[in-house]
Design an enzyme around this catalytic site. Sequence first.
Site, PDB file in Angstrom:
ATOM      1  N   ALA A  70       0.835  -1.198   0.000  1.00 39.19           N
ATOM      2  CA  ALA A  70       0.000   0.000   0.000  1.00 39.19           C
ATOM      3  C   ALA A  70       0.872   1.253   0.000  1.00 39.19           C
ATOM      4  O   ALA A  70       1.907   1.296   0.663  1.00 39.19           O
ATOM      5  CB  ALA A  70      -0.913   0.015   1.226  1.00 39.19           C
ATOM      6  N   GLU A 103      -1.749 -12.234  -4.560  1.00 42.97           N
ATOM      7  CA  GLU A 103      -3.015 -12.092  -5.259  1.00 42.97           C
ATOM      8  C   GLU A 103      -3.374 -10.617  -5.259  1.00 42.97           C
ATOM      9  O   GLU A 103      -3.007  -9.865  -4.366  1.00 42.97           O
ATOM     10  CB  GLU A 103      -4.140 -12.935  -4.656  1.00 42.97           C
ATOM     11  CG  GLU A 103      -4.504 -12.653  -3.229  1.00 42.97           C
ATOM     12  CD  GLU A 103      -3.730 -13.511  -2.235  1.00 42.97           C
ATOM     13  OE1 GLU A 103      -3.441 -12.979  -1.141  1.00 42.97           O
ATOM     14  OE2 GLU A 103      -3.395 -14.656  -2.522  1.00 42.97           O
ATOM     15  N   ASN A 108      -7.371  -4.077 -10.462  1.00 40.76           N
ATOM     16  CA  ASN A 108      -6.273  -3.200 -10.073  1.00 40.76           C
ATOM     17  C   ASN A 108      -5.157  -3.266 -11.121  1.00 40.76           C
ATOM     18  O   ASN A 108      -4.080  -3.815 -10.898  1.00 40.76           O
ATOM     19  CB  ASN A 108      -5.757  -3.588  -8.678  1.00 40.76           C
ATOM     20  CG  ASN A 108      -4.813  -2.557  -8.099  1.00 40.76           C
ATOM     21  OD1 ASN A 108      -4.313  -1.691  -8.808  1.00 40.76           O
ATOM     22  ND2 ASN A 108      -4.566  -2.654  -6.811  1.00 40.76           N
ATOM     23  N   TYR A 115       3.525  -5.524 -10.962  1.00 39.26           N
ATOM     24  CA  TYR A 115       4.001  -6.875 -10.674  1.00 39.26           C
ATOM     25  C   TYR A 115       4.552  -7.550 -11.931  1.00 39.26           C
ATOM     26  O   TYR A 115       5.575  -8.232 -11.869  1.00 39.26           O
ATOM     27  CB  TYR A 115       2.889  -7.715 -10.047  1.00 39.26           C
ATOM     28  CG  TYR A 115       2.351  -7.136  -8.752  1.00 39.26           C
ATOM     29  CD1 TYR A 115       3.196  -6.552  -7.810  1.00 39.26           C
ATOM     30  CD2 TYR A 115       0.988  -7.161  -8.463  1.00 39.26           C
ATOM     31  CE1 TYR A 115       2.709  -6.013  -6.628  1.00 39.26           C
ATOM     32  CE2 TYR A 115       0.492  -6.632  -7.280  1.00 39.26           C
ATOM     33  CZ  TYR A 115       1.358  -6.055  -6.366  1.00 39.26           C
ATOM     34  OH  TYR A 115       0.872  -5.526  -5.195  1.00 39.26           O
TER      35      TYR A 115
END
Length: 145
Positions: A70, A103, A108, A115
């Site tokens: 985050a 996950e 998103n 990633y």
Amino acid sequence: MILREMMVDDLDQVMEIENDLFHVPWTKEGFFTYLTRDNAMFLVVEEKGQILGYCGLIMVLDEGDVTNVAVRRDRQCEGIGHFLMDSLVRLAGDQGVTTIHLEVRVSNGTAVRLYERMGFSRDGIRKGYYSNPTEDALLMTRHPQ
């Protein structure tokens, strides 16, 4: 910006970010429980005493599971998430972790692209994994390089 391990004293700021960004946030007690485990690694990026972002990893043998990533809403798109994840992958590697799983919400796209740029590949879908709103999770893995 300073990268360091998350400490219990960081939890008030971490919870502000967590509650702002996630529909079903972790609890302060949940973070605290993981901070006390030997097989967990939680990192924060800090600037002038302000937590900008955080991430976590649970390690089992040579594998790791990313628990959360985050970045404060007002500091997103500055490369902080990439810096956190790159640091997490490197430090996990120093501890013998070669394969990392995570996950992410299928919607998103920003995180999925991050990633993928970091070498994670799409492994599958976990139907209805997220709630509030209900959404599938995209499973991703970074295999040894």
